[in-house]
Design a protein around this motif. Structure first.
Motif, mmCIF file in Angstrom:
data_model
loop_
_atom_site.group_PDB
_atom_site.id
_atom_site.type_symbol
_atom_site.label_atom_id
_atom_site.label_comp_id
_atom_site.label_asym_id
_atom_site.label_seq_id
_atom_site.Cartn_x
_atom_site.Cartn_y
_atom_site.Cartn_z
ATOM 1 N N GLU A 6 0.816 -1.212 0.000
ATOM 2 C CA GLU A 6 0.000 0.000 0.000
ATOM 3 C C GLU A 6 0.855 1.269 0.000
ATOM 4 O OE1 GLU A 6 -2.529 -0.306 3.384
ATOM 5 O OE2 GLU A 6 -3.382 -2.218 2.751
ATOM 6 N N ARG A 7 2.127 1.094 -0.161
ATOM 7 C CA ARG A 7 3.062 2.197 -0.002
ATOM 8 C C ARG A 7 2.917 3.251 -1.086
ATOM 9 N NH1 ARG A 7 8.963 0.595 1.428
ATOM 10 N NH2 ARG A 7 7.724 -0.159 3.138
ATOM 11 N N SER A 8 2.831 4.466 -0.643
ATOM 12 C CA SER A 8 2.902 5.615 -1.528
ATOM 13 C C SER A 8 4.187 6.329 -1.122
ATOM 14 C CB SER A 8 1.689 6.527 -1.321
ATOM 15 O OG SER A 8 1.836 7.686 -2.083
ATOM 16 N N LEU A 9 5.239 6.121 -1.857
ATOM 17 C CA LEU A 9 6.551 6.612 -1.460
ATOM 18 C C LEU A 9 6.590 8.128 -1.412
ATOM 19 C CD1 LEU A 9 8.794 4.190 -3.511
ATOM 20 C CD2 LEU A 9 7.985 3.967 -1.157
ATOM 21 N N LYS A 10 7.276 8.618 -0.421
ATOM 22 C CA LYS A 10 7.434 10.051 -0.223
ATOM 23 C C LYS A 10 8.917 10.357 -0.122
ATOM 24 C CE LYS A 10 3.071 11.267 1.506
ATOM 25 N NZ LYS A 10 2.637 12.273 0.604
ATOM 26 N N PHE A 11 9.281 11.565 -0.457
ATOM 27 C CA PHE A 11 10.666 11.998 -0.329
ATOM 28 C C PHE A 11 10.896 12.483 1.090
ATOM 29 C CE2 PHE A 11 14.002 15.155 -0.365
ATOM 30 C CZ PHE A 11 15.009 14.451 -0.976
ATOM 31 N N PRO A 12 11.953 12.057 1.771
ATOM 32 C CA PRO A 12 13.050 11.209 1.313
ATOM 33 C C PRO A 12 12.727 9.738 1.561
ATOM 34 C CG PRO A 12 13.540 11.949 3.521
ATOM 35 C CD PRO A 12 12.208 12.549 3.133
ATOM 36 N N TYR A 13 13.041 8.937 0.603
ATOM 37 C CA TYR A 13 12.898 7.499 0.779
ATOM 38 C C TYR A 13 14.276 6.979 1.153
ATOM 39 C CZ TYR A 13 11.665 2.679 0.240
ATOM 40 O OH TYR A 13 11.444 1.353 0.497
ATOM 41 N N LEU A 14 14.489 6.785 2.430
ATOM 42 C CA LEU A 14 15.778 6.316 2.931
ATOM 43 C C LEU A 14 15.554 5.561 4.233
ATOM 44 C CD1 LEU A 14 16.175 8.540 5.333
ATOM 45 C CD2 LEU A 14 17.195 9.883 3.531
ATOM 46 N N ASN A 15 16.568 4.891 4.695
ATOM 47 C CA ASN A 15 16.477 4.157 5.941
ATOM 48 C C ASN A 15 16.677 5.129 7.102
ATOM 49 O OD1 ASN A 15 16.631 2.465 8.113
ATOM 50 N ND2 ASN A 15 18.351 1.257 7.358
ATOM 51 N N SER A 16 15.601 5.417 7.798
ATOM 52 C CA SER A 16 15.678 6.358 8.919
ATOM 53 C C SER A 16 15.760 5.633 10.257
ATOM 54 C CB SER A 16 14.469 7.296 8.896
ATOM 55 O OG SER A 16 13.269 6.544 9.053
ATOM 56 N N GLU A 17 15.932 4.323 10.251
ATOM 57 C CA GLU A 17 16.037 3.556 11.499
ATOM 58 C C GLU A 17 17.170 4.080 12.377
ATOM 59 O OE1 GLU A 17 14.101 1.098 12.816
ATOM 60 O OE2 GLU A 17 12.734 1.364 11.133
ATOM 61 N N ASP A 18 18.276 4.457 11.749
ATOM 62 C CA ASP A 18 19.443 4.930 12.510
ATOM 63 C C ASP A 18 19.243 6.327 13.088
ATOM 64 O OD1 ASP A 18 20.731 2.547 11.998
ATOM 65 O OD2 ASP A 18 21.874 3.332 10.311
ATOM 66 N N TRP A 19 18.152 6.965 12.762
ATOM 67 C CA TRP A 19 17.893 8.295 13.318
ATOM 68 C C TRP A 19 17.335 8.199 14.740
ATOM 69 C CZ3 TRP A 19 15.165 11.276 8.772
ATOM 70 C CH2 TRP A 19 16.090 11.470 7.736
ATOM 71 N N HIS A 20 16.844 7.045 15.130
ATOM 72 C CA HIS A 20 16.338 6.812 16.483
ATOM 73 C C HIS A 20 15.266 7.843 16.875
ATOM 74 C CE1 HIS A 20 19.297 3.667 17.105
ATOM 75 N NE2 HIS A 20 20.158 4.466 16.506
ATOM 76 N N LEU A 21 14.274 7.946 16.004
ATOM 77 C CA LEU A 21 13.143 8.820 16.293
ATOM 78 C C LEU A 21 12.339 8.236 17.447
ATOM 79 C CD1 LEU A 21 12.355 9.376 12.577
ATOM 80 C CD2 LEU A 21 12.924 11.219 14.156
ATOM 81 N N THR A 22 11.684 9.078 18.207
ATOM 82 C CA THR A 22 10.932 8.613 19.363
ATOM 83 C C THR A 22 9.802 7.687 18.936
ATOM 84 O OG1 THR A 22 9.782 9.281 21.371
ATOM 85 C CG2 THR A 22 9.359 10.599 19.414
ATOM 86 N N ASP A 23 9.550 6.697 19.756
ATOM 87 C CA ASP A 23 8.433 5.789 19.516
ATOM 88 C C ASP A 23 7.226 6.183 20.357
ATOM 89 O OD1 ASP A 23 9.798 4.104 17.714
ATOM 90 O OD2 ASP A 23 10.778 3.078 19.383
ATOM 91 N N ASP A 24 7.457 7.055 21.315
ATOM 92 C CA ASP A 24 6.406 7.452 22.243
ATOM 93 C C ASP A 24 5.492 8.501 21.616
ATOM 94 O OD1 ASP A 24 7.591 5.784 24.122
ATOM 95 O OD2 ASP A 24 8.851 7.400 24.909
#
Length: 196
Positions: A34-52
Motif C-alpha cells: 500500500e506504499r505511496s513513497l514520499k521523499f526522502p525514501y531512505l532508511n531512517s532507522e538509525d535516526w532513532h526517532l521517538t516511539d512514544d
C-alpha cells in the motif's frame, strides 16, 4: 482600495525539515503493498526517532516551530535546525543514539535542501502566472501590505490539519500553491476578517 500588496514566497527551512522527518517516518511505517513513497525514501532507522506517541509529539513540535517562524520569519534560515535543537530533539529518543540521529537527519536534510534541488528549486517552481492570479484576487480586497507564503514541499499530514496562521503569513504545500490559488485567496480573506 488602492493596493500596495507585496507577496513573498519562501521555502521554510524549519517546516520543510519537519516534513522531511514526517515523510521518512511514513515511508518506514507503510505497508509495502500500500506504499505511496514520499521523499526522502531512505532508511531512517538509525535516526532513532521517538516511539512514544510520535504523531502527538510531531504535531506539538510543528505548532511550536510554526509559532516561532510566524512570530519572526527572520529566524527561519539554514541554521534553524541547530538553533532550535531543543524543540526538534523532542522527535528523537533521549541519549546518545537520539543525538546522533538528530545530527544525521540534519545533515541529510541540509545536503538536499541547501542545494539546487531543495529550497531553490521549490521557490523557483512556483507558477508565476498563478501568483499573479492570487495577487489579482487579493489586492483589491485586502488591507495587507505584505503576504509571506511559506512553502513546504509536501503535505503536512501528521499535523492533523493544524495550521495556525497569521493574516499576513500563510503556510502551503508546493502542490496546494500550484493548484488552488482561489481557495488560498479565500482562506487569506477569511483569516484577515477574523483578525478584525
Amino acid at each position: 482600495m488602492a493596493s500596495g500588496l507585496i507577496i513573498e514566497v519562501k521555502a521554510s527551512y524549519a517546516l520543510n525539515y519537519l516534513i522531511y522527518i514526517q515523510n521518512a517516518v511514513m515511508n518506514r511505517r507503510a505497508i509495502p503493498e500500500e506504499r505511496s513513497l514520499k521523499f526522502p525514501y531512505l532508511n531512517s532507522e538509525d535516526w532513532h526517532l521517538t516511539d512514544d506517541n510520535f504523531e502527538v509529539v510531531f504535531a506539538e513540535v510543528w505548532e511550536e516551530m510554526l509559532a516561532k517562524v510566524c512570530a519572526n520569519p527572520q529566524i527561519d534560515h539554514n541554521g534553524i535546525v541547530e538553533t532550535e535543537r531543543l524543540a526538534l530533539m523532542k522527535l528523537f529518543r533521549q541519549g546518545y543514539d537520539g543525538i546522533r540521529g538528530y545530527e544525521e537527519s540534519g545533515q541529510s536534510f541540509h545536503a538536499w535542501f541547501g542545494g539546487s534541488f531543495g529550497q531553490y528549486a521549490i521557490e523557483r517552481l512556483i507558477d508565476n502566472k498563478a501568483l499573479n492570479e492570487l495577487y489579482a484576487q487579493l489586492s483589491p480586497h485586502t488591507k495587507l501590505s505584505k503576504l509571506l507564503i511559506m512553502v513546504i514541499y509536501d503535505e503536512a499530514i501528521l499535523t492533523n490539519g493544524l495550521r495556525k496562521q497569521q493574516s499576513n503569513i500563510l503556510v502551503a504545500s508546493f502542490h496546494q500553491l500550484n493548484r488552488a490559488y482561489d481557495r488560498i485567496a479565500e482562506l487569506i480573506k477569511r483569516i484577515e476578517k477574523e483578525g478584525e
